[in-house]
Structure formats: structure tokens, C-alpha cells
Scaffold this motif. Structure first.
Motif, PDB file in Angstrom:
ATOM      1  N   ALA A 100      -3.005   9.599   1.408  1.00  0.00           N
ATOM      2  CA  ALA A 100      -2.205  10.813   1.601  1.00  0.00           C
ATOM      3  C   ALA A 100      -2.527  11.406   2.968  1.00  0.00           C
ATOM      4  CB  ALA A 100      -2.491  11.835   0.503  1.00  0.00           C
ATOM      5  N   VAL A 101      -1.473  11.809   3.677  1.00  0.00           N
ATOM      6  CA  VAL A 101      -1.623  12.564   4.929  1.00  0.00           C
ATOM      7  C   VAL A 101      -1.487  14.018   4.505  1.00  0.00           C
ATOM      8  CG1 VAL A 101      -0.771  12.880   7.278  1.00  0.00           C
ATOM      9  CG2 VAL A 101      -0.525  10.654   6.141  1.00  0.00           C
ATOM     10  N   ILE A 102      -2.595  14.747   4.534  1.00  0.00           N
ATOM     11  CA  ILE A 102      -2.709  15.935   3.686  1.00  0.00           C
ATOM     12  C   ILE A 102      -3.430  17.066   4.415  1.00  0.00           C
ATOM     13  CG2 ILE A 102      -4.898  15.098   2.662  1.00  0.00           C
ATOM     14  CD1 ILE A 102      -3.677  15.874  -0.125  1.00  0.00           C
ATOM     15  N   LEU A 103      -3.162  18.292   4.012  1.00  0.00           N
ATOM     16  CA  LEU A 103      -3.818  19.428   4.668  1.00  0.00           C
ATOM     17  C   LEU A 103      -5.317  19.423   4.383  1.00  0.00           C
ATOM     18  CD1 LEU A 103      -1.294  22.350   4.044  1.00  0.00           C
ATOM     19  CD2 LEU A 103      -1.734  21.156   6.195  1.00  0.00           C
ATOM     20  N   SER A 104      -6.099  19.657   5.432  1.00  0.00           N
ATOM     21  CA  SER A 104      -7.560  19.574   5.345  1.00  0.00           C
ATOM     22  C   SER A 104      -8.128  20.440   4.232  1.00  0.00           C
ATOM     23  CB  SER A 104      -8.187  20.010   6.674  1.00  0.00           C
ATOM     24  OG  SER A 104      -7.580  19.355   7.751  1.00  0.00           O
ATOM     25  N   GLU A 105      -7.732  21.726   4.216  1.00  0.00           N
ATOM     26  CA  GLU A 105      -8.334  22.645   3.244  1.00  0.00           C
ATOM     27  C   GLU A 105      -7.957  22.272   1.811  1.00  0.00           C
ATOM     28  OE1 GLU A 105      -4.577  24.731   4.874  1.00  0.00           O
ATOM     29  OE2 GLU A 105      -6.143  23.402   5.629  1.00  0.00           O
ATOM     30  N   GLY A 106      -6.735  21.723   1.633  1.00  0.00           N
ATOM     31  CA  GLY A 106      -6.280  21.359   0.294  1.00  0.00           C
ATOM     32  C   GLY A 106      -7.070  20.201  -0.290  1.00  0.00           C
ATOM     33  N   ILE A 107      -7.290  19.173   0.535  1.00  0.00           N
ATOM     34  CA  ILE A 107      -8.001  17.998   0.005  1.00  0.00           C
ATOM     35  C   ILE A 107      -9.505  18.276  -0.112  1.00  0.00           C
ATOM     36  CG2 ILE A 107      -8.204  16.791   2.241  1.00  0.00           C
ATOM     37  CD1 ILE A 107      -7.651  15.156  -1.239  1.00  0.00           C
ATOM     38  N   VAL A 108     -10.071  19.043   0.802  1.00  0.00           N
ATOM     39  CA  VAL A 108     -11.497  19.382   0.671  1.00  0.00           C
ATOM     40  C   VAL A 108     -11.710  20.144  -0.636  1.00  0.00           C
ATOM     41  CG1 VAL A 108     -13.394  20.787   1.627  1.00  0.00           C
ATOM     42  CG2 VAL A 108     -12.045  19.326   3.147  1.00  0.00           C
ATOM     43  N   ARG A 109     -10.799  21.051  -0.927  1.00  0.00           N
ATOM     44  CA  ARG A 109     -10.915  21.813  -2.179  1.00  0.00           C
ATOM     45  C   ARG A 109     -10.784  20.895  -3.399  1.00  0.00           C
ATOM     46  NH1 ARG A 109      -6.877  24.661  -5.733  1.00  0.00           N
ATOM     47  NH2 ARG A 109      -8.044  26.309  -6.793  1.00  0.00           N
ATOM     48  N   ASP A 110      -9.840  19.969  -3.362  1.00  0.00           N
ATOM     49  CA  ASP A 110      -9.598  19.134  -4.540  1.00  0.00           C
ATOM     50  C   ASP A 110     -10.712  18.107  -4.744  1.00  0.00           C
ATOM     51  OD1 ASP A 110      -7.559  19.220  -6.614  1.00  0.00           O
ATOM     52  OD2 ASP A 110      -7.266  17.097  -6.177  1.00  0.00           O
ATOM     53  N   ILE A 111     -11.289  17.611  -3.644  1.00  0.00           N
ATOM     54  CA  ILE A 111     -12.428  16.698  -3.773  1.00  0.00           C
ATOM     55  C   ILE A 111     -13.617  17.452  -4.377  1.00  0.00           C
ATOM     56  CG2 ILE A 111     -14.143  15.350  -2.477  1.00  0.00           C
ATOM     57  CD1 ILE A 111     -11.825  14.488  -0.591  1.00  0.00           C
TER      58      ILE A 111
ATOM     59  N   ILE B 100       0.858  -1.185   0.000  1.00  0.00           N
ATOM     60  CA  ILE B 100       0.000   0.000   0.000  1.00  0.00           C
ATOM     61  C   ILE B 100       0.894   1.236   0.000  1.00  0.00           C
ATOM     62  CG2 ILE B 100      -1.716   1.293   1.339  1.00  0.00           C
ATOM     63  CD1 ILE B 100      -2.667  -1.488   2.348  1.00  0.00           C
ATOM     64  N   ARG B 101       0.549   2.195  -0.860  1.00  0.00           N
ATOM     65  CA  ARG B 101       1.383   3.395  -1.009  1.00  0.00           C
ATOM     66  C   ARG B 101       0.767   4.546  -0.206  1.00  0.00           C
ATOM     67  NH1 ARG B 101       0.425   3.774  -7.211  1.00  0.00           N
ATOM     68  NH2 ARG B 101      -1.632   3.390  -6.320  1.00  0.00           N
ATOM     69  N   ILE B 102       1.628   5.247   0.523  1.00  0.00           N
ATOM     70  CA  ILE B 102       1.172   6.395   1.316  1.00  0.00           C
ATOM     71  C   ILE B 102       2.127   7.550   1.085  1.00  0.00           C
ATOM     72  CG2 ILE B 102       2.408   5.497   3.364  1.00  0.00           C
ATOM     73  CD1 ILE B 102       0.143   6.797   5.068  1.00  0.00           C
ATOM     74  N   ALA B 103       1.596   8.761   1.063  1.00  0.00           N
ATOM     75  CA  ALA B 103       2.429   9.942   0.810  1.00  0.00           C
ATOM     76  C   ALA B 103       2.171  10.983   1.898  1.00  0.00           C
ATOM     77  CB  ALA B 103       2.089  10.526  -0.564  1.00  0.00           C
ATOM     78  N   GLY B 104       3.221  11.729   2.237  1.00  0.00           N
ATOM     79  CA  GLY B 104       3.080  12.804   3.221  1.00  0.00           C
ATOM     80  C   GLY B 104       4.270  13.733   3.154  1.00  0.00           C
TER      81      GLY B 104
END
Length: 282
Positions: A58-69, A5-9
Motif C-alpha cells: 500500500a502507498v499510504i499516509l505515514s501517520e495512518g500506517i504507523v498508527r495501524d501497525i 503482486i497487488r498494490i493499492a493507493g
């Protein structure tokens, strides 16, 4: 047969719990080969990796992923990872003439890429200061090294990045920090590609359980402050202050927080459509 399993952060101190679990073989024990990729470019790049099937998690910033989704990224948020806000330092070059936050109105901001935290938070900061967000100018610099180059050469005027990770550059006289801008919400969440989540919900739950057991006790690990200071090239007293301010989470993103993030993005014209909570948070 172990499952890869691939994970990014980001290569930052927030993510040490993941590395400790990997190094201690905790995922291996349940036949999970968790392959970590450091992404110094940050959230914008990780959004792209989720979209292009280059990572599963991805362990990711909340606002960034909410925007991209909201913009069509077929991923879900499975958990909050860090509950406390991210403290963004607002930095200028050491020799810059800018001394106070109001000096930066209508000046050019260095960002890692469009859609990254450094981009979105520059807009949040401008709104907080009652600046016209339409007048913001951006210089894309990819990484913190790119920011050093852009600010030193005058290609850009200021740069927002996590305060503690940037502190060594303040201490060595590369940058001056003129203000802070905390996120008005929890900073990091864990996002998973829906295609992967669909068939692997139990595996994701195993992964979360393992990392959550570490984050619950993370601050009690003997000499964890020294480990962090050494690994991330930080002064011990800075890490100790950061540890006091940082709270990990083991819970889902609640609806109120999700709405707060999404409403703010909508108000700033960073998204045009709002998503239903149930479709984003799994």
C-alpha cells in the motif's frame, strides 16, 4: 512465469509515477505483474486491506500506517514515497457561515473513516489550535463525494482533504477553503504485509528500484504538468504549484521521523503502545 503482486493507493496525482511504470511495461520486463487498485476511501481502507490480505503493498499516509501497525497490523514500512508534507485544506460548504478556523471549534468534521488521514489530521489540527480534542465529533463519509453531500446538507461542518485534489470543488463553488494544515512529517510511505515481505524481499526491492528511477526524474518528464492536469482534472497552474511543493523520496523512513510520528500519535491518545523502529521499518 510472471509473479502477480497487488498494490493499492489513492487515485491522486502523487501516484502517477506508479501508473507510468505499469503502462510502460517496466514491471512486466522483470516478470512482475503489478496489479494496481485505486482506493478513493484512502488510508483507513488500505490499512484494512493489508490486514485482510486484499493487497500486498500500500502507498499510504505515514501517520495512518504507523498508527495501524501500533494497533496490530502485521505490516512493515519499506520506504518513504513522498518526502514533502501533505497539505491538508480545511474546507466548509460554500454557503456555510463559518469564515475562520476558530469558528470550527467543537463543530462536526467529515472524515473518510476512523484511522484515515482525514480523521488523524483533524485531531492534529485541533491540537495545533489548542482545542479540546475530546470534543471532536466525526461524521464518516467514505469518499470526497460523501463529503460534498455531508457539508452541503449540513450533516457535517468541515472536511480536511489534500488541498490540490479538492481545489476543483473550491473553484466550482461547492467548497470554500478557510485554512491549510500541513503534516509535520513526510506524507506517503510504502507499506508491505510482513507475510508477503518475508518471502519476497528481492521482488519488493525490484519494485522499489523501478518506481524510484521514475520518481527521481518525474519532474523532468516532458509536459508532465499537462499530463497531470488532464488526468486528474486540475488547472495547469495548480499542478505547477503542486509540483514545486512535492518531493518524492527513494530512502528509508529514518528513526527520528518515525519517532516524531509515533510520539505525536501517542500524545494524542491515538495509540496506546509504541513499537520499536527496527520492528516497523524494514
Amino acid at each position: 512465469m510472471s509473479k502477480t503482486i497487488r498494490i493499492a493507493g489513492v487515485p491522486e496525482h502523487f501516484n502517477l509515477p506508479w501508473h507510468l511504470c505499469i503502462e510502460n511495461g517496466e514491471f512486466d520486463e522483470v516478470d512482475i505483474d503489478l496489479q494496481w487498485t485505486d482506493v478513493p476511501e484512502g488510508t483507513g481502507k488500505m490499512c484494512q486491506m493489508l490486514r485482510e490480505n486484499e493487497t500486498d503493498i500500500a502507498v499510504i499516509l505515514s501517520e495512518g500506517i504507523v498508527r495501524d501497525i501500533a494497533a496490530g497490523n502485521d505490516a512493515s514500512i519499506v520506504q518513504v514515497y513522498v518526502q514533502s508534507p501533505l497539505i491538508w485544506g480545511i474546507h466548509v460548504a460554500k454557503k456555510s457561515n463559518y469564515k475562520l478556523l476558530p469558528d470550527l471549534e467543537n463543530k462536526k468534521v467529515a472524515i473518510s473513516r476512523m484511522g484515515s488521514g482525514s480523521h488523524l489530521m483533524a485531531i492534529v489540527n485541533a491540537k495545533n489550535q489548542n482545542w479540546d480534542t475530546q470534543n471532536l465529533q466525526f461524521e464518516i463519509i467514505n469518499t470526497i463525494d460523501g463529503a460534498v453531500e455531508a457539508l452541503t446538507s449540513g450533516q457535517a461542518d468541515y472536511f480536511m482533504w489534500e488541498r490540490f485534489m479538492t481545489k476543483p470543488l473550491v473553484d466550482n463553488g461547492t467548497f470554500r477553503r478557510i485554512a491549510d494544515c500541513p503534516t509535520p512529517w513526510p506524507c506517503f510511505v510504502i507499506a508491505v504485509r510482513n507475510e508477503f515481505l518475508k518471502d519476497n524481499k528481492h521482488v519488493i526491492n525490484q519494485i522499489l528500484e523501478i518506481v524510484n528511477n521514475t520518481t527521481i526524474e518525474f519532474k523532468e518528464i516532458p509536459s508532465i504538468d499537462r499530463t497531470l492536469a488532464t488526468r486528474y482534472d486540475q488547472k495547469l497552474e495548480d499542478i505547477q504549484e503542486w509540483l514545486k511543493l512535492t518531493r518524492w523520496s527513494q530512502k528509508k523512513l529514518d528513526k527520528n521521523t518515525f519517532d516524531k510520528i509515533q510520539n505525536q500519535l501517542f500524545e494524542l491518545h491515538l495509540i496506546t503502545d509504541k513499537k520499536d523502529y527496527e520492528t516497523v521499518v524494514k
